[in-house]
Design a protein around this motif. Structure first.
Motif, short mmCIF file in Angstrom:
data_model
loop_
_atom_site.label_atom_id
_atom_site.label_comp_id
_atom_site.label_asym_id
_atom_site.label_seq_id
_atom_site.Cartn_x
_atom_site.Cartn_y
_atom_site.Cartn_z
N ASP A 217 -13.68 -4.24 15.84
CA ASP A 217 -12.61 -4.62 16.77
C ASP A 217 -11.57 -3.50 16.91
N ASN A 218 -11.82 -2.39 16.20
CA ASN A 218 -10.90 -1.23 16.21
C ASN A 218 -9.54 -1.51 15.59
N TRP A 219 -9.40 -2.62 14.87
CA TRP A 219 -8.14 -2.95 14.22
C TRP A 219 -8.29 -3.09 12.71
N VAL A 220 -9.13 -4.05 12.29
CA VAL A 220 -9.14 -4.39 10.86
C VAL A 220 -9.55 -3.19 10.01
N VAL A 221 -8.75 -2.94 8.98
CA VAL A 221 -9.00 -1.83 8.04
C VAL A 221 -9.46 -2.43 6.73
N SER A 222 -10.65 -2.01 6.26
CA SER A 222 -11.20 -2.54 5.00
C SER A 222 -11.44 -1.40 4.03
N THR A 223 -11.60 -1.74 2.76
CA THR A 223 -11.96 -0.72 1.79
C THR A 223 -13.38 -0.26 2.10
N ALA A 224 -13.63 1.04 2.03
CA ALA A 224 -14.96 1.58 2.36
C ALA A 224 -16.01 1.04 1.39
N ASP A 225 -15.61 0.81 0.14
CA ASP A 225 -16.58 0.37 -0.87
C ASP A 225 -16.66 -1.15 -1.01
N GLY A 226 -15.93 -1.87 -0.17
CA GLY A 226 -16.00 -3.34 -0.19
C GLY A 226 -15.19 -3.98 -1.30
N SER A 227 -14.39 -3.20 -2.02
CA SER A 227 -13.62 -3.77 -3.14
C SER A 227 -12.40 -4.52 -2.61
N LEU A 228 -11.88 -5.38 -3.48
CA LEU A 228 -10.73 -6.25 -3.15
C LEU A 228 -9.47 -5.42 -2.94
N ALA A 229 -8.64 -5.83 -1.97
CA ALA A 229 -7.38 -5.13 -1.70
C ALA A 229 -6.21 -6.10 -1.63
N ALA A 230 -5.01 -5.57 -1.87
CA ALA A 230 -3.78 -6.38 -1.75
C ALA A 230 -2.69 -5.54 -1.10
N HIS A 231 -1.75 -6.20 -0.45
CA HIS A 231 -0.69 -5.52 0.32
C HIS A 231 0.60 -6.31 0.20
N PHE A 232 1.67 -5.62 -0.21
CA PHE A 232 3.01 -6.23 -0.21
C PHE A 232 3.96 -5.28 0.51
N GLU A 233 4.89 -5.83 1.26
CA GLU A 233 5.82 -5.00 2.03
C GLU A 233 7.18 -5.65 2.13
N HIS A 234 8.23 -4.82 2.01
CA HIS A 234 9.59 -5.26 2.31
C HIS A 234 10.26 -4.23 3.19
N THR A 235 11.19 -4.70 4.02
CA THR A 235 12.10 -3.81 4.74
C THR A 235 13.37 -3.71 3.90
N VAL A 236 13.81 -2.49 3.60
CA VAL A 236 14.97 -2.29 2.72
C VAL A 236 15.98 -1.30 3.34
N VAL A 237 17.21 -1.39 2.85
CA VAL A 237 18.24 -0.41 3.23
C VAL A 237 18.60 0.42 2.00
N VAL A 238 18.60 1.73 2.15
CA VAL A 238 19.01 2.62 1.07
C VAL A 238 20.53 2.52 0.88
N THR A 239 20.95 2.39 -0.39
CA THR A 239 22.38 2.37 -0.72
C THR A 239 22.59 3.37 -1.86
N ASP A 240 23.82 3.41 -2.39
CA ASP A 240 24.07 4.29 -3.54
C ASP A 240 23.47 3.72 -4.82
N GLY A 241 23.19 2.43 -4.82
CA GLY A 241 22.60 1.80 -6.02
C GLY A 241 21.24 1.23 -5.68
N GLU A 242 20.96 0.04 -6.20
CA GLU A 242 19.71 -0.65 -5.86
C GLU A 242 19.69 -0.88 -4.35
N PRO A 243 18.57 -0.64 -3.70
CA PRO A 243 18.53 -0.90 -2.26
C PRO A 243 18.67 -2.39 -1.95
N GLU A 244 19.12 -2.66 -0.77
CA GLU A 244 19.22 -4.05 -0.32
C GLU A 244 17.90 -4.43 0.36
N ILE A 245 17.30 -5.51 -0.09
CA ILE A 245 16.03 -5.97 0.50
C ILE A 245 16.35 -6.93 1.64
N LEU A 246 15.94 -6.56 2.84
CA LEU A 246 16.29 -7.36 4.02
C LEU A 246 15.32 -8.50 4.27
#
Ligand code: MF3
Ligand code: CO
Length: 249
Positions: A217-246
């Motif tokens: 379908d020209n979209w789905v991206v899979s591991t070439a070897d068929g192994s299991l994958a996982a994905h986590f994502e956050h949008t964050v803002v850089v600050t002088d200390g710990e970033p703020e997770i939006l």
């Protein structure tokens, strides 16, 4: 595009968008069960975001046909929701982005449906931890490579590999802004991180190798070897200390 530093008004809009994204992902997580079609998750995501007054940002992006990405097992990212039925033991990544008041939020989670075994649990823990490590390294005065290196070290120390062909990214009025945020690299290298930079940090980990393939379908991206994958994502803002997770729930 140059690396955007957001002012307080822009950050307020991004907080709003980020909150909406977090809420949609939390509803999706609560709705997920074996026997449901992946298209049902997409319908829920679209309904929820529109009810909140936001717009799904993936829909129509470079022709992407859905509001949500649903990537199952060896699929890493960009899985198009459809007729596929989620089964007990599936490892399901949900990636969702929304736009509100002209600003974007982008986040992803991976969920285990039922019991997928010890290995899958370890992979998810490592992916979540890698995201946290990357976020902690995103501080004003540091370098972009600090984030990349923190993610890679965390993933590899737990025996997994980071996907190299897809990256995190700057985010703001556009879903993808400079800089690219690779999930591997060297600390102390790359552009300097500045207060007010907004980044989507998104480690993708595989049990096997980091090479990928793109589906028919020209979209789905899979591991070439068929192994299991996982994905986590956050949008964050850089600050002088710990970033703020939006995109935190
Ligand atoms: N979160 C993904 C990204 O950062 C989703 C974009 S995929 C598309 O690239 F569906 F919108 F195209
Ligand atoms: Co993203």
């Amino acid at each position: 595009m140059s690396i955007g530093i957001k002012n307080e008004r822009e950050l307020e809009a991004m907080r709003n968008a980020g909150r909406m994204v977090a809420r949609v992902l939390s509803v999706l997580k609560g709705s997920m069960r074996a026997g449901m079609k992946t298209s049902e998750l997409d319908e829920i995501a679209e309904r929820e975001i529109r009810a909140m007054g936001g717009r799904p940002s993936f829909k129509g992006y470079r022709g992407y046909p859905a509001s949500l990405c649903v990537s199952v097992n060896d699929e890493i990212v960009h899985g198009i929701p459809g007729k596929r039925v989620i089964e007990d033991g599936d490892v399901v990544s949900l990636d969702f982005g929304a736009i509100a008041e002209g600003f974007q939020g982008d986040a992803a989670i991976t969920v285990i449906v039922g019991d997928a075994g010890l290995r899958a649990g370890c992979l998810l823990d490592a992916a979540r931890e890698s995201l946290n490590a990357g976020i902690s390294a995103a501080r004003a005065g540091g370098r972009l490579g600090d984030i990349s290196s923190a993610i890679q070290c965390c993933a590899e120390s737990r025996g997994f590999n980071v996907i190299r062909e897809y990256t995190g990214h700057g985010i703001g009025r556009a879903m993808h802004e400079d800089p690219l945020v690779p999930n591997f690299g060297e600390c102390g290298t790359g552009p300097e991180l500045k207060k007010g930079m907004t980044l989507a940090i998104e480690p993708m980990l595989a049990v096997g190798g980091w090479r990928t393939k793109v589906g028919d379908d020209n979209w789905v991206v899979s591991t070439a070897d068929g192994s299991l994958a996982a994905h986590f994502e956050h949008t964050v803002v850089v600050t002088d200390g710990e970033p703020e997770i939006l995109t935190k729930g």
